[in-house]
Design a protein around this motif. Structure first.
Motif, PDB file in Angstrom:
ATOM      1  N   MET A 299      -0.445  -7.486  28.347  1.00 48.74           N
ATOM      2  CA  MET A 299      -1.462  -8.022  27.440  1.00 48.74           C
ATOM      3  C   MET A 299      -0.820  -8.912  26.374  1.00 48.74           C
ATOM      4  SD  MET A 299      -4.287  -5.873  25.252  1.00 48.74           S
ATOM      5  CE  MET A 299      -4.827  -5.058  26.753  1.00 48.74           C
ATOM      6  N   ARG A 300       0.286  -8.432  25.819  1.00 52.84           N
ATOM      7  CA  ARG A 300       0.951  -9.229  24.780  1.00 52.84           C
ATOM      8  C   ARG A 300       1.575 -10.485  25.370  1.00 52.84           C
ATOM      9  NH1 ARG A 300       5.401  -6.576  20.805  1.00 52.84           N
ATOM     10  NH2 ARG A 300       6.725  -6.842  22.637  1.00 52.84           N
ATOM     11  N   ALA A 301       2.071 -10.393  26.591  1.00 51.42           N
ATOM     12  CA  ALA A 301       2.630 -11.580  27.241  1.00 51.42           C
ATOM     13  C   ALA A 301       1.561 -12.660  27.421  1.00 51.42           C
ATOM     14  CB  ALA A 301       3.240 -11.207  28.591  1.00 51.42           C
ATOM     15  N   GLY A 302       0.370 -12.221  27.819  1.00 44.69           N
ATOM     16  CA  GLY A 302      -0.717 -13.185  27.954  1.00 44.69           C
ATOM     17  C   GLY A 302      -1.078 -13.848  26.634  1.00 44.69           C
ATOM     18  N   LEU A 303      -1.058 -13.058  25.557  1.00 44.65           N
ATOM     19  CA  LEU A 303      -1.351 -13.619  24.238  1.00 44.65           C
ATOM     20  C   LEU A 303      -0.269 -14.605  23.813  1.00 44.65           C
ATOM     21  CD1 LEU A 303      -2.577 -10.384  22.434  1.00 44.65           C
ATOM     22  CD2 LEU A 303      -3.962 -12.355  23.089  1.00 44.65           C
ATOM     23  N   HIS A 304       0.985 -14.254  24.065  1.00 47.04           N
ATOM     24  CA  HIS A 304       2.078 -15.183  23.742  1.00 47.04           C
ATOM     25  C   HIS A 304       1.925 -16.488  24.520  1.00 47.04           C
ATOM     26  CE1 HIS A 304       4.382 -12.784  21.044  1.00 47.04           C
ATOM     27  NE2 HIS A 304       4.643 -11.834  21.913  1.00 47.04           N
ATOM     28  N   LYS A 305       1.486 -16.388  25.735  1.00 44.95           N
ATOM     29  CA  LYS A 305       1.302 -17.598  26.534  1.00 44.95           C
ATOM     30  C   LYS A 305       0.181 -18.458  25.971  1.00 44.95           C
ATOM     31  CE  LYS A 305       0.735 -19.174  31.296  1.00 44.95           C
ATOM     32  NZ  LYS A 305       0.463 -18.777  32.701  1.00 44.95           N
ATOM     33  N   LEU A 306      -0.917 -17.806  25.532  1.00 46.15           N
ATOM     34  CA  LEU A 306      -2.009 -18.556  24.923  1.00 46.15           C
ATOM     35  C   LEU A 306      -1.582 -19.224  23.618  1.00 46.15           C
ATOM     36  CD1 LEU A 306      -4.977 -16.063  25.513  1.00 46.15           C
ATOM     37  CD2 LEU A 306      -4.603 -18.254  26.656  1.00 46.15           C
ATOM     38  N   LEU A 307      -0.655 -18.602  22.906  1.00 43.04           N
ATOM     39  CA  LEU A 307      -0.155 -19.151  21.646  1.00 43.04           C
ATOM     40  C   LEU A 307       1.027 -20.095  21.861  1.00 43.04           C
ATOM     41  CD1 LEU A 307      -0.325 -15.907  19.478  1.00 43.04           C
ATOM     42  CD2 LEU A 307      -1.778 -17.929  19.242  1.00 43.04           C
ATOM     43  N   ASN A 308       1.322 -20.410  23.144  1.00 47.14           N
ATOM     44  CA  ASN A 308       2.450 -21.288  23.511  1.00 47.14           C
ATOM     45  C   ASN A 308       3.796 -20.722  23.064  1.00 47.14           C
ATOM     46  OD1 ASN A 308       0.845 -23.309  24.737  1.00 47.14           O
ATOM     47  ND2 ASN A 308       0.355 -24.178  22.738  1.00 47.14           N
ATOM     48  N   GLN A 309       3.870 -19.414  22.999  1.00 46.07           N
ATOM     49  CA  GLN A 309       5.129 -18.737  22.687  1.00 46.07           C
ATOM     50  C   GLN A 309       5.720 -18.223  23.999  1.00 46.07           C
ATOM     51  OE1 GLN A 309       3.860 -15.750  19.885  1.00 46.07           O
ATOM     52  NE2 GLN A 309       3.546 -17.228  18.238  1.00 46.07           N
ATOM     53  N   THR A 310       6.174 -19.187  24.808  1.00 50.32           N
ATOM     54  CA  THR A 310       6.562 -18.845  26.169  1.00 50.32           C
ATOM     55  C   THR A 310       7.834 -18.002  26.229  1.00 50.32           C
ATOM     56  OG1 THR A 310       7.582 -21.047  26.254  1.00 50.32           O
ATOM     57  CG2 THR A 310       5.418 -20.816  27.239  1.00 50.32           C
ATOM     58  N   SER A 311       8.708 -18.190  25.260  1.00 52.89           N
ATOM     59  CA  SER A 311       9.936 -17.392  25.261  1.00 52.89           C
ATOM     60  C   SER A 311       9.619 -15.914  25.068  1.00 52.89           C
ATOM     61  CB  SER A 311      10.879 -17.886  24.163  1.00 52.89           C
ATOM     62  OG  SER A 311      12.067 -17.123  24.159  1.00 52.89           O
ATOM     63  N   GLN A 312       8.732 -15.602  24.097  1.00 49.81           N
ATOM     64  CA  GLN A 312       8.322 -14.210  23.897  1.00 49.81           C
ATOM     65  C   GLN A 312       7.529 -13.693  25.087  1.00 49.81           C
ATOM     66  OE1 GLN A 312       8.180 -16.695  21.776  1.00 49.81           O
ATOM     67  NE2 GLN A 312       8.206 -16.061  19.627  1.00 49.81           N
ATOM     68  N   CYS A 313       6.758 -14.594  25.704  1.00 50.57           N
ATOM     69  CA  CYS A 313       6.007 -14.208  26.902  1.00 50.57           C
ATOM     70  C   CYS A 313       6.964 -13.755  27.999  1.00 50.57           C
ATOM     71  CB  CYS A 313       5.156 -15.392  27.372  1.00 50.57           C
ATOM     72  SG  CYS A 313       4.293 -15.113  28.930  1.00 50.57           S
ATOM     73  N   TYR A 314       8.050 -14.513  28.176  1.00 49.46           N
ATOM     74  CA  TYR A 314       9.040 -14.150  29.198  1.00 49.46           C
ATOM     75  C   TYR A 314       9.645 -12.779  28.906  1.00 49.46           C
ATOM     76  CZ  TYR A 314      13.324 -14.294  31.974  1.00 49.46           C
ATOM     77  OH  TYR A 314      14.340 -13.985  32.843  1.00 49.46           O
ATOM     78  N   GLN A 315       9.973 -12.533  27.660  1.00 48.16           N
ATOM     79  CA  GLN A 315      10.586 -11.251  27.300  1.00 48.16           C
ATOM     80  C   GLN A 315       9.644 -10.085  27.566  1.00 48.16           C
ATOM     81  OE1 GLN A 315      13.664 -10.917  26.623  1.00 48.16           O
ATOM     82  NE2 GLN A 315      14.189 -13.082  26.346  1.00 48.16           N
ATOM     83  N   ASP A 316       8.346 -10.273  27.274  1.00 48.00           N
ATOM     84  CA  ASP A 316       7.380  -9.204  27.527  1.00 48.00           C
ATOM     85  C   ASP A 316       7.185  -8.963  29.020  1.00 48.00           C
ATOM     86  OD1 ASP A 316       6.949  -8.543  24.920  1.00 48.00           O
ATOM     87  OD2 ASP A 316       5.189  -9.804  24.661  1.00 48.00           O
ATOM     88  N   VAL A 317       7.176 -10.045  29.795  1.00 43.74           N
ATOM     89  CA  VAL A 317       7.064  -9.881  31.252  1.00 43.74           C
ATOM     90  C   VAL A 317       8.281  -9.121  31.790  1.00 43.74           C
ATOM     91  CG1 VAL A 317       7.079 -11.129  33.439  1.00 43.74           C
ATOM     92  CG2 VAL A 317       5.596 -11.892  31.586  1.00 43.74           C
TER      93      VAL A 317
ATOM     94  N   ALA B 139      11.572 -26.035  29.554  1.00 45.09           N
ATOM     95  CA  ALA B 139      12.043 -25.260  30.705  1.00 45.09           C
ATOM     96  C   ALA B 139      12.730 -23.976  30.256  1.00 45.09           C
ATOM     97  CB  ALA B 139      12.994 -26.108  31.543  1.00 45.09           C
ATOM     98  N   LEU B 140      13.520 -24.062  29.190  1.00 43.91           N
ATOM     99  CA  LEU B 140      14.218 -22.876  28.691  1.00 43.91           C
ATOM    100  C   LEU B 140      13.260 -21.874  28.054  1.00 43.91           C
ATOM    101  CD1 LEU B 140      17.604 -24.141  27.249  1.00 43.91           C
ATOM    102  CD2 LEU B 140      17.263 -22.193  28.755  1.00 43.91           C
ATOM    103  N   ASP B 141      12.202 -22.358  27.423  1.00 47.50           N
ATOM    104  CA  ASP B 141      11.205 -21.441  26.861  1.00 47.50           C
ATOM    105  C   ASP B 141      10.561 -20.603  27.959  1.00 47.50           C
ATOM    106  OD1 ASP B 141      11.657 -22.224  24.289  1.00 47.50           O
ATOM    107  OD2 ASP B 141      10.048 -23.708  24.252  1.00 47.50           O
ATOM    108  N   ASN B 142      10.351 -21.216  29.115  1.00 54.02           N
ATOM    109  CA  ASN B 142       9.731 -20.495  30.226  1.00 54.02           C
ATOM    110  C   ASN B 142      10.727 -19.633  30.994  1.00 54.02           C
ATOM    111  OD1 ASN B 142       6.731 -21.456  30.758  1.00 54.02           O
ATOM    112  ND2 ASN B 142       7.872 -23.246  30.043  1.00 54.02           N
ATOM    113  N   SER B 143      12.000 -19.943  30.862  1.00 55.82           N
ATOM    114  CA  SER B 143      13.018 -19.154  31.567  1.00 55.82           C
ATOM    115  C   SER B 143      14.278 -19.074  30.701  1.00 55.82           C
ATOM    116  CB  SER B 143      13.331 -19.796  32.926  1.00 55.82           C
ATOM    117  OG  SER B 143      14.248 -19.010  33.650  1.00 55.82           O
ATOM    118  N   PRO B 144      14.233 -18.270  29.631  1.00 57.19           N
ATOM    119  CA  PRO B 144      15.339 -18.258  28.660  1.00 57.19           C
ATOM    120  C   PRO B 144      16.595 -17.547  29.129  1.00 57.19           C
ATOM    121  CG  PRO B 144      13.648 -16.692  28.017  1.00 57.19           C
ATOM    122  CD  PRO B 144      13.113 -17.413  29.212  1.00 57.19           C
ATOM    123  N   GLN B 145      16.609 -17.003  30.330  1.00 53.37           N
ATOM    124  CA  GLN B 145      17.796 -16.333  30.841  1.00 53.37           C
ATOM    125  C   GLN B 145      18.448 -17.103  31.979  1.00 53.37           C
ATOM    126  OE1 GLN B 145      19.053 -13.475  29.445  1.00 53.37           O
ATOM    127  NE2 GLN B 145      17.461 -13.755  27.907  1.00 53.37           N
TER     128      GLN B 145
END
Length: 597
Positions: A214-232, A282-288
């Motif tokens: 749920m939080r990952a989806g919210l991060h994605k809506l807020l364009n916080q893709t790096s946090q979204c990746y971490q939650d996933v 690209a790094l925001d979507n895949s920070p590792q």
């Protein structure tokens, strides 16, 4: 004085007239006889109150109680017949008579609930809760929940949020109401408030894979893709088979690859700043992803942002090392292991190049000590690059550390081709400088040897022949001195030092006489052979021999990946800086001039 008997009479008289306006008994009796009631009914005799007969049906409390019960019964019967409006009316009458009865408010609330009048039903149950606290909290929360759900279905998310919030307040700790609040906040577009609520839930109830998703989806809506990746990633650790987490991860990987490809295309067209923006996405979507850090590090290096480049390349090395350990732990194929090794090697090499380029920049700004420190780091990482030793030798040369400079140049000479001009020209300059110092110290033999070494490495510089000629004259080796003067005539006929040297070594002879002599012809032939052999190994010759390069320029070619470009070391002294280096040498010569005898 009054006698006691007189005082007693006065007290008895005062009992019948306590106040000055008191009416006498005679007048009262006369008024009673003249009363109209007396005339009509005669004398009325009332029994004492205690002796009067009691009639229960005439007592007010019993009448009110009876009527309230009657209205309640009628309301209950109406409820049974689904006549809810009549039931509300009957219960209202009963409540008017007996407002302290909790059951009447509850019954009326149920009637309103059947009419879907949630606001009125909630008001009834709130009054019931006031009479009996906490007895009907669950029912009141349920009513608020129904109201919120109806408002949510109608698209009234703000009003629905208020209703669900009231339900959560009445019955705290109910996850269903919190989830409904989350749904309302999300539907209303209040993603930040929704994120705060999810964070509070994770603190109070502990993290779960569902909350992470749920939080990952919210991060994605807020364009916080790096946090979204971490939650996933956290959700998959708790539940590796979670389908929502897998789908989100796939979306992030696709977005990352799409942005990377755009960055590659922009890099190929030279739009490095725009490419940097895309690789950041690209790094925001895949920070590792170690390859993305490598990509960005190379872009930073090409944009001269060396500090950021070093950070990214160090991160790439660390991530590739972690990936290598994971691959070995999972016993993957040798191809995958080789791929990780090559990635780590490439990142380390790019880190060396970045240290070197940073050092070159510092060198160009006169920060020779800082440049030396950076080159020390580069050499610690990669000891097989001759260019690093050349550059550090240049830094030592600029700082007057002649011995250290000579050691680095000689190290580079061992690692490079014997005829490489980059190291040969540096050694020539350094030996000539050392020879100048030996000459000033009166060590003419050592000076002549150093000048000979300088000529060996660069036989095209007239200055070296001039210096050796002067040293040879000090040693009374006139033959060698004359030969060096002839070389000067061939290489630099306009040299101002030629005239006095010709007068001393070739008295009475003109320049043409010296050059046309047998000795002149022999020296010319030897010099031309030496220069021809020297020049044949050069990749590029200057139009004037005295302005030959001290270095090879770094050339880059475009390719699909930035990691394939810029893999050559830049040297501190480039082709345009050759004259500057020569002037530096001449300044040393002016400080310690070589005086002809």
């Amino acid at each position: 004085m009054d006698t006691p008997e007189e005082k007693n009479d006065e007290l008895q008289a005062g009992e019948y007239s306590l106040f000055p306006t008191a009416v006498s008994e005679e007048k009262l009796d006369e008024a009673r006889r003249k009363s109209p009631l007396k005339q009509l009914f005669g004398k009325i005799i009332l029994a004492p109150e205690k002796e009067r007969p009691q009639r229960p049906d005439l007592q007010a409390s019993l009448i009110i109680q009876s009527k309230a019960a009657e209205h309640y019964k009628n309301g209950t019967e109406a409820m049974g017949k689904s006549q809810y409006e009549k039931a509300v009316f009957c219960f209202s009458k009963a409540i008017t008579l007996r407002p302290e009865q909790t059951q009447l408010h509850v019954s009326q609330g149920e009637a309103y609930l059947q009419l879907c009048d949630f606001q009125s039903a909630a008001a009834c149950y709130k009054r019931a809760c006031l009479l009996e606290p906490r007895a009907f909290s669950a029912r009141l929360a349920f009513i608020y929940h129904l109201q919120g759900q109806c408002l949510f279905d109608r698209g009234l998310f703000e009003e629905a949020l208020e209703a669900f919030s009231k339900a959560a307040e009445v019955k705290p700790g109910c996850k269903a109401y919190e989830v409904k609040r989350l749904a309302c906040l999300t539907a209303a577009g209040h993603h930040s408030d929704c994120l705060k609520l999810v964070n509070n839930l994770m603190v109070s109830d502990g993290p779960t894979s569902d909350l992470y998703i749920m939080r990952a989806g919210l991060h994605k809506l807020l364009n916080q893709t790096s946090q979204c990746y971490q939650d996933v990633k956290s959700a998959l650790l708790l539940n590796p088979t979670c389908p929502q987490a897998g789908a989100l991860r796939l979306q992030l990987q696709e977005a990352s690859e799409k942005a990377r490809q755009k960055a590659v295309d922009l890099t190929l067209t030279g739009r490095l700043s725009e490419a940097l923006c895309m690789i950041n996405i690209a790094l925001d979507n895949s920070p590792q992803n170690a390859r993305l850090y490598l990509f960005r590090g190379i872009l930073y290096r090409r944009l001269k942002d060396f500090t950021a480049a070093i950070e990214d390349l160090v991160q790439a090395v660390e991530l590739s090392d972690e990936e290598e350990k994971e691959v070995r732990g999972q016993a993957k194929t040798s191809d995958e292991t080789d791929g990780n090794d090559s990635l780590q090697d490439e990142a380390q090499f790019q880190l060396v190049l970045t240290y070197n380029d940073f050092a070159v920049q510092c060198f160009s700004r006169g920060l020779y000590a800082e440049s030396t420190l950076l080159l020390n780091k580069a050499i610690d990482e990669e000891k097989s690059q001759a260019g690093l030793y050349l550059n550090r030798g240049d830094c030592f040369f600029k700082q007057g550390e002649w011995c250290f400079a000579l050691a680095d140049y000689q190290q580079a000479e061992e690692m490079m081709r014997p005829d490489d001009p980059a190291v040969r020209l540096r050694l020539a300059v350094l030996h000539n400088t050392l020879g100048s110092f030996r000459f000033q110290d009166g060590k003419f033999k050592e000076a002549a040897d150093k000048f000979s070494l300088a000529i060996k490495y660069n036989p095209t510089a007239s200055q070296y022949y001039e210096n050796r000629s002067k040293a040879s004259r000090k040693l009374l080796n006139l033959k060698s001195a004359r030969q060096d003067v002839i070389c000067m005539l061939i290489l630099d006929p306009s040299n101002e030092e030629l005239a006095p040297m010709l007068m001393n070594l070739f008295p009475g002879q003109s320049i043409s006489d010296v050059l046309s002599s047998t000795e002149g012809q022999v020296v010319r032939a030897q010099l031309m052979d030496t220069i021809h052999a020297y020049s044949s190994n050069q990749q590029r010759l200057s139009e004037k021999l005295q302005k030959m390069t001290l270095t090879n320029e770094n050339t880059t070619s475009q390719s699909e990946e930035p990691s394939e470009t810029g893999t050559e070391l830049k040297l501190c002294a480039n082709q345009q800086e050759m004259q500057i280096t020569v002037r530096s040498l001449l300044q040393v010569m002016e400080t310690f001039p070589i005086v002809s005898p």
